[in-house]
Design a protein around this motif. Structure first.
Motif, PDB file in Angstrom:
ATOM      1  N   TYR A  14      -3.515   2.805  -4.112  1.00  0.00           N
ATOM      2  CA  TYR A  14      -3.046   1.434  -3.874  1.00  0.00           C
ATOM      3  C   TYR A  14      -2.917   1.161  -2.385  1.00  0.00           C
ATOM      4  O   TYR A  14      -1.955   0.549  -1.919  1.00  0.00           O
ATOM      5  CB  TYR A  14      -1.698   1.192  -4.570  1.00  0.00           C
ATOM      6  CG  TYR A  14      -1.743   1.403  -6.056  1.00  0.00           C
ATOM      7  CD1 TYR A  14      -2.233   0.427  -6.907  1.00  0.00           C
ATOM      8  CD2 TYR A  14      -1.290   2.594  -6.619  1.00  0.00           C
ATOM      9  CE1 TYR A  14      -2.283   0.620  -8.283  1.00  0.00           C
ATOM     10  CE2 TYR A  14      -1.339   2.803  -7.996  1.00  0.00           C
ATOM     11  CZ  TYR A  14      -1.840   1.818  -8.817  1.00  0.00           C
ATOM     12  OH  TYR A  14      -1.886   2.016 -10.173  1.00  0.00           O
ATOM     13  N   CYS A  15      -3.898   1.652  -1.631  1.00  0.00           N
ATOM     14  CA  CYS A  15      -3.864   1.509  -0.175  1.00  0.00           C
ATOM     15  C   CYS A  15      -3.977   0.033   0.207  1.00  0.00           C
ATOM     16  O   CYS A  15      -4.735  -0.734  -0.402  1.00  0.00           O
ATOM     17  CB  CYS A  15      -5.006   2.307   0.443  1.00  0.00           C
ATOM     18  SG  CYS A  15      -5.019   2.333   2.240  1.00  0.00           S
ATOM     19  N   ASP A  16      -3.202  -0.349   1.213  1.00  0.00           N
ATOM     20  CA  ASP A  16      -3.250  -1.730   1.680  1.00  0.00           C
ATOM     21  C   ASP A  16      -4.586  -1.995   2.368  1.00  0.00           C
ATOM     22  O   ASP A  16      -5.122  -1.144   3.079  1.00  0.00           O
ATOM     23  CB  ASP A  16      -2.093  -1.992   2.643  1.00  0.00           C
ATOM     24  CG  ASP A  16      -2.024  -3.453   3.053  1.00  0.00           C
ATOM     25  OD1 ASP A  16      -2.183  -3.726   4.250  1.00  0.00           O
ATOM     26  OD2 ASP A  16      -1.805  -4.305   2.167  1.00  0.00           O
ATOM     27  N   VAL A  17      -5.111  -3.185   2.152  1.00  0.00           N
ATOM     28  CA  VAL A  17      -6.420  -3.531   2.718  1.00  0.00           C
ATOM     29  C   VAL A  17      -6.425  -3.409   4.235  1.00  0.00           C
ATOM     30  O   VAL A  17      -7.424  -3.003   4.835  1.00  0.00           O
ATOM     31  CB  VAL A  17      -6.814  -4.970   2.297  1.00  0.00           C
ATOM     32  CG1 VAL A  17      -8.137  -5.376   2.928  1.00  0.00           C
ATOM     33  CG2 VAL A  17      -6.891  -5.081   0.781  1.00  0.00           C
ATOM     34  N   GLY A  18      -5.313  -3.717   4.862  1.00  0.00           N
ATOM     35  CA  GLY A  18      -5.237  -3.629   6.315  1.00  0.00           C
ATOM     36  C   GLY A  18      -5.296  -2.215   6.849  1.00  0.00           C
ATOM     37  O   GLY A  18      -5.521  -2.014   8.053  1.00  0.00           O
ATOM     38  N   ASP A  19      -5.105  -1.209   5.970  1.00  0.00           N
ATOM     39  CA  ASP A  19      -5.138   0.191   6.405  1.00  0.00           C
ATOM     40  C   ASP A  19      -6.468   0.866   6.097  1.00  0.00           C
ATOM     41  O   ASP A  19      -6.637   2.048   6.411  1.00  0.00           O
ATOM     42  CB  ASP A  19      -4.009   0.974   5.721  1.00  0.00           C
ATOM     43  CG  ASP A  19      -2.633   0.490   6.146  1.00  0.00           C
ATOM     44  OD1 ASP A  19      -2.513   0.041   7.299  1.00  0.00           O
ATOM     45  OD2 ASP A  19      -1.690   0.560   5.325  1.00  0.00           O
ATOM     46  N   GLY A  58       0.714  -1.262   0.000  1.00  0.00           N
ATOM     47  CA  GLY A  58       0.000   0.000   0.000  1.00  0.00           C
ATOM     48  C   GLY A  58       0.739   1.306   0.000  1.00  0.00           C
ATOM     49  O   GLY A  58       1.823   1.430  -0.520  1.00  0.00           O
ATOM     50  N   CYS A  59       0.092   2.309   0.599  1.00  0.00           N
ATOM     51  CA  CYS A  59       0.617   3.668   0.598  1.00  0.00           C
ATOM     52  C   CYS A  59       0.683   4.159   2.031  1.00  0.00           C
ATOM     53  O   CYS A  59       0.086   3.593   2.942  1.00  0.00           O
ATOM     54  CB  CYS A  59      -0.276   4.581  -0.240  1.00  0.00           C
ATOM     55  SG  CYS A  59      -1.927   4.833   0.467  1.00  0.00           S
ATOM     56  N   SER A  60       1.387   5.258   2.190  1.00  0.00           N
ATOM     57  CA  SER A  60       1.481   5.884   3.504  1.00  0.00           C
ATOM     58  C   SER A  60       0.242   6.750   3.740  1.00  0.00           C
ATOM     59  O   SER A  60      -0.499   7.072   2.806  1.00  0.00           O
ATOM     60  CB  SER A  60       2.743   6.738   3.591  1.00  0.00           C
ATOM     61  OG  SER A  60       2.670   7.822   2.671  1.00  0.00           O
ATOM     62  N   TYR A  61       0.036   7.148   4.995  1.00  0.00           N
ATOM     63  CA  TYR A  61      -1.114   8.006   5.312  1.00  0.00           C
ATOM     64  C   TYR A  61      -0.971   9.366   4.645  1.00  0.00           C
ATOM     65  O   TYR A  61      -1.976   9.990   4.257  1.00  0.00           O
ATOM     66  CB  TYR A  61      -1.238   8.156   6.831  1.00  0.00           C
ATOM     67  CG  TYR A  61      -2.477   8.894   7.265  1.00  0.00           C
ATOM     68  CD1 TYR A  61      -3.737   8.317   7.116  1.00  0.00           C
ATOM     69  CD2 TYR A  61      -2.396  10.168   7.823  1.00  0.00           C
ATOM     70  CE1 TYR A  61      -4.878   8.988   7.510  1.00  0.00           C
ATOM     71  CE2 TYR A  61      -3.537  10.844   8.222  1.00  0.00           C
ATOM     72  CZ  TYR A  61      -4.779  10.250   8.071  1.00  0.00           C
ATOM     73  OH  TYR A  61      -5.908  10.912   8.455  1.00  0.00           O
ATOM     74  N   LYS A  62       0.270   9.821   4.488  1.00  0.00           N
ATOM     75  CA  LYS A  62       0.530  11.096   3.819  1.00  0.00           C
ATOM     76  C   LYS A  62       0.088  11.028   2.358  1.00  0.00           C
ATOM     77  O   LYS A  62      -0.529  11.970   1.839  1.00  0.00           O
ATOM     78  CB  LYS A  62       2.012  11.449   3.922  1.00  0.00           C
ATOM     79  CG  LYS A  62       2.366  12.794   3.314  1.00  0.00           C
ATOM     80  CD  LYS A  62       3.837  13.098   3.505  1.00  0.00           C
ATOM     81  CE  LYS A  62       4.194  14.465   2.893  1.00  0.00           C
ATOM     82  NZ  LYS A  62       5.640  14.777   3.062  1.00  0.00           N
ATOM     83  N   GLU A  63       0.404   9.932   1.686  1.00  0.00           N
ATOM     84  CA  GLU A  63      -0.015   9.768   0.301  1.00  0.00           C
ATOM     85  C   GLU A  63      -1.543   9.666   0.204  1.00  0.00           C
ATOM     86  O   GLU A  63      -2.156  10.170  -0.744  1.00  0.00           O
ATOM     87  CB  GLU A  63       0.629   8.513  -0.292  1.00  0.00           C
ATOM     88  CG  GLU A  63       2.139   8.623  -0.452  1.00  0.00           C
ATOM     89  CD  GLU A  63       2.765   7.305  -0.875  1.00  0.00           C
ATOM     90  OE1 GLU A  63       3.856   7.343  -1.459  1.00  0.00           O
ATOM     91  OE2 GLU A  63       2.154   6.243  -0.608  1.00  0.00           O
ATOM     92  N   PHE A  64      -2.155   9.012   1.185  1.00  0.00           N
ATOM     93  CA  PHE A  64      -3.617   8.907   1.215  1.00  0.00           C
ATOM     94  C   PHE A  64      -4.252  10.289   1.370  1.00  0.00           C
ATOM     95  O   PHE A  64      -5.203  10.635   0.654  1.00  0.00           O
ATOM     96  CB  PHE A  64      -4.026   7.981   2.358  1.00  0.00           C
ATOM     97  CG  PHE A  64      -5.507   7.912   2.591  1.00  0.00           C
ATOM     98  CD1 PHE A  64      -6.325   7.141   1.771  1.00  0.00           C
ATOM     99  CD2 PHE A  64      -6.092   8.619   3.639  1.00  0.00           C
ATOM    100  CE1 PHE A  64      -7.697   7.080   1.988  1.00  0.00           C
ATOM    101  CE2 PHE A  64      -7.459   8.557   3.858  1.00  0.00           C
ATOM    102  CZ  PHE A  64      -8.254   7.790   3.032  1.00  0.00           C
ATOM    103  N   MET A  65      -3.755  11.100   2.278  1.00  0.00           N
ATOM    104  CA  MET A  65      -4.310  12.429   2.518  1.00  0.00           C
ATOM    105  C   MET A  65      -4.037  13.389   1.363  1.00  0.00           C
ATOM    106  O   MET A  65      -4.752  14.382   1.187  1.00  0.00           O
ATOM    107  CB  MET A  65      -3.745  13.009   3.818  1.00  0.00           C
ATOM    108  CG  MET A  65      -4.191  12.289   5.072  1.00  0.00           C
ATOM    109  SD  MET A  65      -6.003  12.313   5.276  1.00  0.00           S
ATOM    110  CE  MET A  65      -6.287  14.073   5.480  1.00  0.00           C
TER     111      MET A  65
END
Length: 403
Positions: A109-114, A71-78
């Motif tokens: 591409y966020c990880d399912v666990g996140d 996945g991606c980091s929280y920064k990339e998600f935000m």
């Protein structure tokens, strides 16, 4: 013959010239060598970086296909500006938020666990309060390992209850265009349609409900059986709306006929309450009754004060008569006799009701009786009715019958 000494001036000058040229060339090469090396180095580095990037993209693509990418980091998600949810108990807003957040999961591409950790970070106000209470009920460890599908079950149960969804289905069936533009009413239609999958299962049914929802000025120029998709009938409705506006500009149609304002309709309904029930006429300010045309009491004097412009029932100078002592100037509840008895807690003695009496007169007796009124029946009846309609008024009327 040469004596071994190189005294030829031409040869000497040529050698000197070659030495000078070699020296100048050496200086030129030495001066440009550093810049040339830097240029070669930068070119090589750029080629290497491009090659490395291609290799990384190839590796990531292979990982995506095999599901090995993390996945991606929280920064990339935000960085994708995920939407915020404030806790509205509204199925349309609730499910739209879920769809938008899941779209951000996919793009990053966020990880399912996140999913749960990142998604619940966008809850605010009542939604955050609900999630905090839910975590306390479940426990921190259970909330940490919860999947996104498991999260959506209680989330939808609280913010998208079945009772509200059933109400949306009823609103969808009864939806009618009342002054809204085509784009606005279409948006409302599509929002409610999402919750009517069981009710509307085919494209033909969608077209039917959309056509039935439109106002008359649209439906009279449309045939639902001509369209194969919902998009087709929506586009035809938009074209019809443009044509109606052009007709208004050309003066061929009144503006209120095209998408009349719902506010104006509501005001018309409120003003209609003031209209009298008989004949739909407003109440007259002179006589207080609902009628059309000029009031027939307008120029007649009031029997109480003698002035014109009002009737006896609306006369400002009317005098009240007490039913207790039969004196003018106060009511029965304000009568001194009645109040005095009530203060002493004595049981009030009610005045016995007078028994009705009737008199039967012959024609000869009526002519000789001085108290009998004769004349036009309609006039005498009007005087009697006026006396009974206003029992609290003092009228100077002739005696109508003898008691």
């Amino acid at each position: 013959m040469s004596d071994g000494n190189d005294d030829n001036p031409v040869r000497t000058s040529t050698e000197q010239m070659e030495e000078i040229i070699a020296e100048e060339v050496g200086k030129a090469i030495e001066g440009s060598l550093s810049g040339f090396i830097d240029k070669i180095q930068s070119t090589v580095l750029s080629l290497v970086e491009e090659r490395v990037k291609r290799l990384e993209d190839s590796v990531n693509l292979m990982k995506d296909k095999t599901g090995e990418r993390k996945g991606c980091s929280y920064k990339e998600f935000m960085a994708c500006n995920p939407p915020i949810y404030n806790g509205e108990v509204d199925p349309i807003i609730c499910q739209r938020w879920l769809s938008d957040v899941e779209g951000v999961f996919e793009r990053t591409y966020c990880d399912v666990g996140d999913f749960v950790a990142y998604g619940t970070g966008q809850l605010r106000n009542q939604a955050k309060d609900w999630w905090d209470n839910k975590k306390k009920e479940m426990g921190a460890e259970a909330a940490r390992v919860m999947t996104w599908e498991e999260f959506k079950v209680p989330f939808l149960k609280h913010h998208s209850p079945k009772a509200v969804i059933n109400r949306i289905k009823e609103e969808f069936i009864q939806l009618r265009q009342k002054g809204e533009s085509i784009d606005k009413i279409t948006g409302i239609f599509m929002d409610k349609l999402r919750f009517c999958d069981e009710l509307v299962t085919t494209e033909e049914q969608k077209i039917y409900y959309y056509y039935n929802m439109l106002s008359t000025e649209y439906r009279e120029f449309m045939t639902p059986s001509k369209y194969e998709t919902l998009t087709e009938i929506i586009n035809v409705a938009r074209e019809r709306e443009i044509e109606l506006k052009k007709q208004v500009e050309r003066g061929e149609r009144r503006a209120q006929d095209v998408n009349p304002s719902p506010i104006k309709k509501a005001r018309t309904g409120e003003s209609g309450k003031k209209v009298d029930a008989k004949g739909g006429s407003p109440s007259c300010k002179v006589c207080g009754k609902g009628h059309k045309g000029e009031c027939r009491f307008k120029d007649k004097p009031c029997p109480v004060c003698g002035k014109t412009g009002h009737t006896a029932s609306l006369c400002p100078g009317k005098v009240s008569v007490c039913y207790k002592c039969y004196q003018p100037g106060h009511k029965k509840s304000e009568c001194p006799d009645f109040v005095g008895k009530r203060d002493t807690k004595e049981s009030p003695i009610e005045t016995p009701k007078a028994k009705a009496r009737s008199f039967q007169l012959t024609t000869a007796e009526a002519k000789t009786e001085p108290d009998v009124v004769s004349g036009d029946v309609g006039t005498n009846r009007k005087m009697i009715e006026l006396a009974f309609e206003e029992p609290n008024m003092i009228y100077k009327l002739p005696q109508c019958f003898k008691l």
